[in-house]
Enzyme design. Structure first.
Site, PDB file in Angstrom:
ATOM      1  N   ASN A 160     -40.359 -96.834  59.869  1.00  0.00           N
ATOM      2  CA  ASN A 160     -39.724 -95.728  60.608  1.00  0.00           C
ATOM      3  C   ASN A 160     -40.710 -94.904  61.452  1.00  0.00           C
ATOM      4  O   ASN A 160     -40.329 -94.354  62.481  1.00  0.00           O
ATOM      5  CB  ASN A 160     -38.894 -94.829  59.679  1.00  0.00           C
ATOM      6  CG  ASN A 160     -39.700 -94.178  58.595  1.00  0.00           C
ATOM      7  OD1 ASN A 160     -40.825 -94.559  58.319  1.00  0.00           O
ATOM      8  ND2 ASN A 160     -39.123 -93.171  57.973  1.00  0.00           N
ATOM      9  N   LYS A 183     -50.942-103.339  55.255  1.00  0.00           N
ATOM     10  CA  LYS A 183     -49.769-104.211  55.368  1.00  0.00           C
ATOM     11  C   LYS A 183     -48.605-103.417  55.946  1.00  0.00           C
ATOM     12  O   LYS A 183     -47.926-102.681  55.263  1.00  0.00           O
ATOM     13  CB  LYS A 183     -49.374-104.779  54.003  1.00  0.00           C
ATOM     14  CG  LYS A 183     -48.512-106.010  54.159  1.00  0.00           C
ATOM     15  CD  LYS A 183     -47.347-106.097  53.194  1.00  0.00           C
ATOM     16  CE  LYS A 183     -46.240-105.143  53.415  1.00  0.00           C
ATOM     17  NZ  LYS A 183     -45.506-105.263  54.683  1.00  0.00           N
ATOM     18  N   PRO A 184     -48.394-103.538  57.263  1.00  0.00           N
ATOM     19  CA  PRO A 184     -47.286-102.794  57.880  1.00  0.00           C
ATOM     20  C   PRO A 184     -45.941-103.430  57.557  1.00  0.00           C
ATOM     21  O   PRO A 184     -45.890-104.552  57.042  1.00  0.00           O
ATOM     22  CB  PRO A 184     -47.582-102.915  59.378  1.00  0.00           C
ATOM     23  CG  PRO A 184     -48.469-104.103  59.533  1.00  0.00           C
ATOM     24  CD  PRO A 184     -49.152-104.349  58.213  1.00  0.00           C
ATOM     25  N   GLU A 259     -45.805 -92.031  48.914  1.00  0.00           N
ATOM     26  CA  GLU A 259     -44.977 -91.171  49.780  1.00  0.00           C
ATOM     27  C   GLU A 259     -43.623 -91.857  49.860  1.00  0.00           C
ATOM     28  O   GLU A 259     -43.475 -92.857  50.560  1.00  0.00           O
ATOM     29  CB  GLU A 259     -45.605 -91.056  51.181  1.00  0.00           C
ATOM     30  CG  GLU A 259     -46.969 -90.400  51.208  1.00  0.00           C
ATOM     31  CD  GLU A 259     -46.908 -88.887  51.032  1.00  0.00           C
ATOM     32  OE1 GLU A 259     -45.798 -88.316  51.073  1.00  0.00           O
ATOM     33  OE2 GLU A 259     -47.970 -88.288  50.828  1.00  0.00           O
ATOM     34  N   LEU A 260     -42.637 -91.335  49.143  1.00  0.00           N
ATOM     35  CA  LEU A 260     -41.392 -92.088  48.947  1.00  0.00           C
ATOM     36  C   LEU A 260     -40.207 -91.427  49.643  1.00  0.00           C
ATOM     37  O   LEU A 260     -40.379 -90.604  50.525  1.00  0.00           O
ATOM     38  CB  LEU A 260     -41.160 -92.273  47.440  1.00  0.00           C
ATOM     39  CG  LEU A 260     -42.368 -92.863  46.688  1.00  0.00           C
ATOM     40  CD1 LEU A 260     -42.089 -92.980  45.204  1.00  0.00           C
ATOM     41  CD2 LEU A 260     -42.789 -94.197  47.270  1.00  0.00           C
ATOM     42  N   CYS A 293     -38.013 -89.777  56.303  1.00  0.00           N
ATOM     43  CA  CYS A 293     -37.982 -89.345  54.909  1.00  0.00           C
ATOM     44  C   CYS A 293     -37.709 -87.844  54.839  1.00  0.00           C
ATOM     45  O   CYS A 293     -37.190 -87.343  53.858  1.00  0.00           O
ATOM     46  CB  CYS A 293     -39.307 -89.668  54.237  1.00  0.00           C
ATOM     47  SG  CYS A 293     -40.707 -89.037  55.171  1.00  0.00           S
ATOM     48  N   GLU A 390     -30.191 -91.396  50.124  1.00  0.00           N
ATOM     49  CA  GLU A 390     -30.905 -91.113  51.371  1.00  0.00           C
ATOM     50  C   GLU A 390     -30.132 -91.818  52.492  1.00  0.00           C
ATOM     51  O   GLU A 390     -30.088 -93.057  52.535  1.00  0.00           O
ATOM     52  CB  GLU A 390     -32.331 -91.672  51.239  1.00  0.00           C
ATOM     53  CG  GLU A 390     -33.222 -91.319  52.392  1.00  0.00           C
ATOM     54  CD  GLU A 390     -34.652 -91.838  52.180  1.00  0.00           C
ATOM     55  OE1 GLU A 390     -34.834 -92.891  51.561  1.00  0.00           O
ATOM     56  OE2 GLU A 390     -35.578 -91.172  52.659  1.00  0.00           O
ATOM     57  N   SER A 450     -43.919 -81.678  59.623  1.00  0.00           N
ATOM     58  CA  SER A 450     -45.070 -82.582  59.751  1.00  0.00           C
ATOM     59  C   SER A 450     -46.174 -81.950  60.582  1.00  0.00           C
ATOM     60  O   SER A 450     -45.921 -81.438  61.672  1.00  0.00           O
ATOM     61  CB  SER A 450     -44.647 -83.892  60.420  1.00  0.00           C
ATOM     62  OG  SER A 450     -43.593 -84.458  59.700  1.00  0.00           O
TER      63      SER A 450
END
Ligand code: NAD
Length: 488
Positions: A160, A183-184, A259-260, A293, A390, A450
């Site tokens: 995202n 690892k994207p 970071e979830l 998120c 979510e 952010s």
């Protein structure tokens, strides 16, 4: 294809970066990259195997000692140069991101600037890793503290925010003296590869950052968790995968940063400035088409202004132009894929079938691409999926409440705890509520929290650890205590 799109795609690497070499995947497998606005494949990148991942960790482990011993000023300069290169190439990076992820170009430009800022911020932190020296309370002994890099890290990022989630990990890892395997997400490998190339051009030594793109993330990364050279996992993504990886990391007791997911409440008190609240709601809900998120997931509005707020939000949301992010004026791009759109459709349909009133939107437009109309729902019954899940889409369910306690109980009634938003002009209430909210961050009369200089992260099911700010680099440092006997 328009020249700007072709240029951005041509410039993006499509191979794996292992030990400073751009390599095809062993076996030559390729991973297709889709434009979610059209459903068309726009590129193919190397589809790594577990052997490629092992080679990437081998390279990271081999480079660890020299990178940790590299002068902090030099590490800082590499990050600073990478910041400058990202800024100089912002237009191509933004186009690449819009093509692979779908967000409107203006948002991609903002993300590139935000992402580059992590390299700048951590270039400034690299030279300020402090230790400590104390006289122990008894007076005889001395306490010496040093901070040292954790060691080779596995960095796993979501689709995202394809650039910022990578730099928010790479910046502090590199500043601290750690090497990495990045690892994207399989949906958005191009932005990460482009950033890795920028780091190599900025002078990063071979093997310090390695990138593996893969369609089988579980199979490819699982062996790394069993390799004694890996020292840390930093993961951004869903709570489900994060908790699975935390269990995998527990076997060898790796350091973990997670970071979830989030389920952010957006609370509007009757004393709030409604213009500011609607403006903030648009930002908190509609940035990234709701695929953030930090996206406001549940709107709780005090009864006297609930109706007016919902109507004004609905009017503002229904005016937002939906379309391919490369088109001028588009404010809402497609969702990432068919599965994500299907989830949004079923959440809205369930709420509507249980009596929620759709004020605007409520459907997926016909045609190619994974679009969904900006949607506002009022009179939403309790317990629907929209309140517990979510959403990750442009959907705003609005509930009303009577008193502060009711709002707080509803806001905290979730397993998530990333961010909450509060709108009020009453200073006492603002602090009372901010203290009582069970989230790692609170937006006070602000729809965006952010900020590279601030510690980003959640509590409860939203994660462990912080990214950004002074706290960000601590995730990549071990504290060592040296006990000194005073013999002089
Ligand atoms: P996801 O959990 O499906 O995937 C995230 C990453 O994990 C991807 O790179 C994916 O390939 C990888 N992955 C998936 N299964 C894996 C496995 N078994 N082993 C190793 N890696 C695996 O999440 P997503 O759909 O890409 O991203 C959306 C989620 O990310 C949302 O829940 C969102 O809230 C969260 N997110 C959180 C933050 C934050 O800072 N808290 C920021 C952005 C996104």
């Amino acid at each position: 294809m328009p020249p700007a799109e072709a240029r951005a795609l041509d410039a993006a690497p499509t191979a794996l970066l292992i030990g400073g070499e751009w390599l095809p995947a062993r076996g030559g497998r390729l991973l297709p990259v889709e434009d979610p606005a059209t459903g068309q494949v726009v590129a193919e990148v190397a589809d790594a195997s577990p052997e490629d991942a092992a080679a990437a960790l081998e390279a990271a482990a081999g480079a660890q000692g020299a990178w940790a011993a590299t002068a902090p000023r030099r590490r800082s300069e590499v990050l600073w140069t990478a910041y400058e290169l990202m800024t100089a190439r912002a237009e191509d990076l933004a186009m690449l991101m819009t093509i692979e992820m779908g967000k409107p170009l203006a948002e991609s430009r903002a993300e590139v600037a935000y992402a580059a800022e992590f390299f700048r911020w951590f270039s400034e932190e690299a030279v300020r890793i402090a230790g400590d020296y104390r006289v122990a309370p008894g007076g005889a002994n001395r306490v010496l503290l040093m901070r040292q890099p954790v060691g080779p890290c596995l960095l796993v990022t979501p689709w995202n925010f394809p650039a910022a989630m990578a730099t928010r990990k790479l910046g502090p890892a590199l500043a601290a003296g750690c090497t990495a395997v990045l690892k994207p997400a399989e949906q958005t490998p191009l932005s990460a590869l482009a950033i890795a190339r920028i780091l190599t051009e900025a002078g990063l030594p071979r093997g310090v950052v390695n990138v593996i793109t893969t369609s089988s993330p579980g199979e490819v990364t699982a062996p790394l968790f069993r390799d004694r050279r890996l020292r840390k996992l930093s993961f951004t993504g869903s709570t489900e995968v994060g908790s699975h990886l935390m269990a995998a990391a527990s076997e060898r007791v790796l350091r973990v940063s997670l970071e979830l997911g989030g389920n952010a409440p957006f609370i509007v008190f009757a004393d709030a400035d409604l213009d500011t609240a609607v403006e903030g709601a648009l930002l908190a809900k509609m940035r990234n088409a709701g695929e953030a998120c930090t996206a406001a997931n549940r709107f709780y509005v005090q009864a006297p202004v609930a109706r007016e707020f919902a109507e004004r939000l609905s009017a503002a949301m229904s005016k937002l132009p939906v379309g391919r992010g490369t088109e001028p004026d588009v404010k809402v791009g497609p969702l990432i894929d068919a599965a994500q759109r299907g989830k949004v459709v079923s959440l809205v349909d369930e709420a509507a079938s249980r009596g929620a009133r759709i004020l605007s939107g409520g459907a997926a437009p016909a045609g190619p691409g994974y679009f969904y109309q900006p949607t506002v729902l009022a009179d939403v019954p309790d317990g629907v999926g929209l309140s517990t899940t979510e959403i990750f889409g442009p959907v705003a369910p609005v509930w009303s409440f009577e008193c502060d306690e009711e709002a707080l109980a509803a806001a905290n009634g979730t397993d998530y705890g990333l961010v909450s938003y509060v709108y009020t002009r009453d200073l006492g209430r603002a602090f009372r509520v901010a203290e009582a909210l069970e989230t790692g961050m609170v937006g006070l009369n602000r729809g965006i929290v952010s900020d590279p200089s601030a510690p980003f992260g959640g509590v409860k099911g939203s994660g462990i650890g912080r990214e950004g700010g002074e706290a960000g680099i601590e995730e990549y440092l071990e504290l060592k205590y040296v006990a000194i006997d005073k013999t002089w």
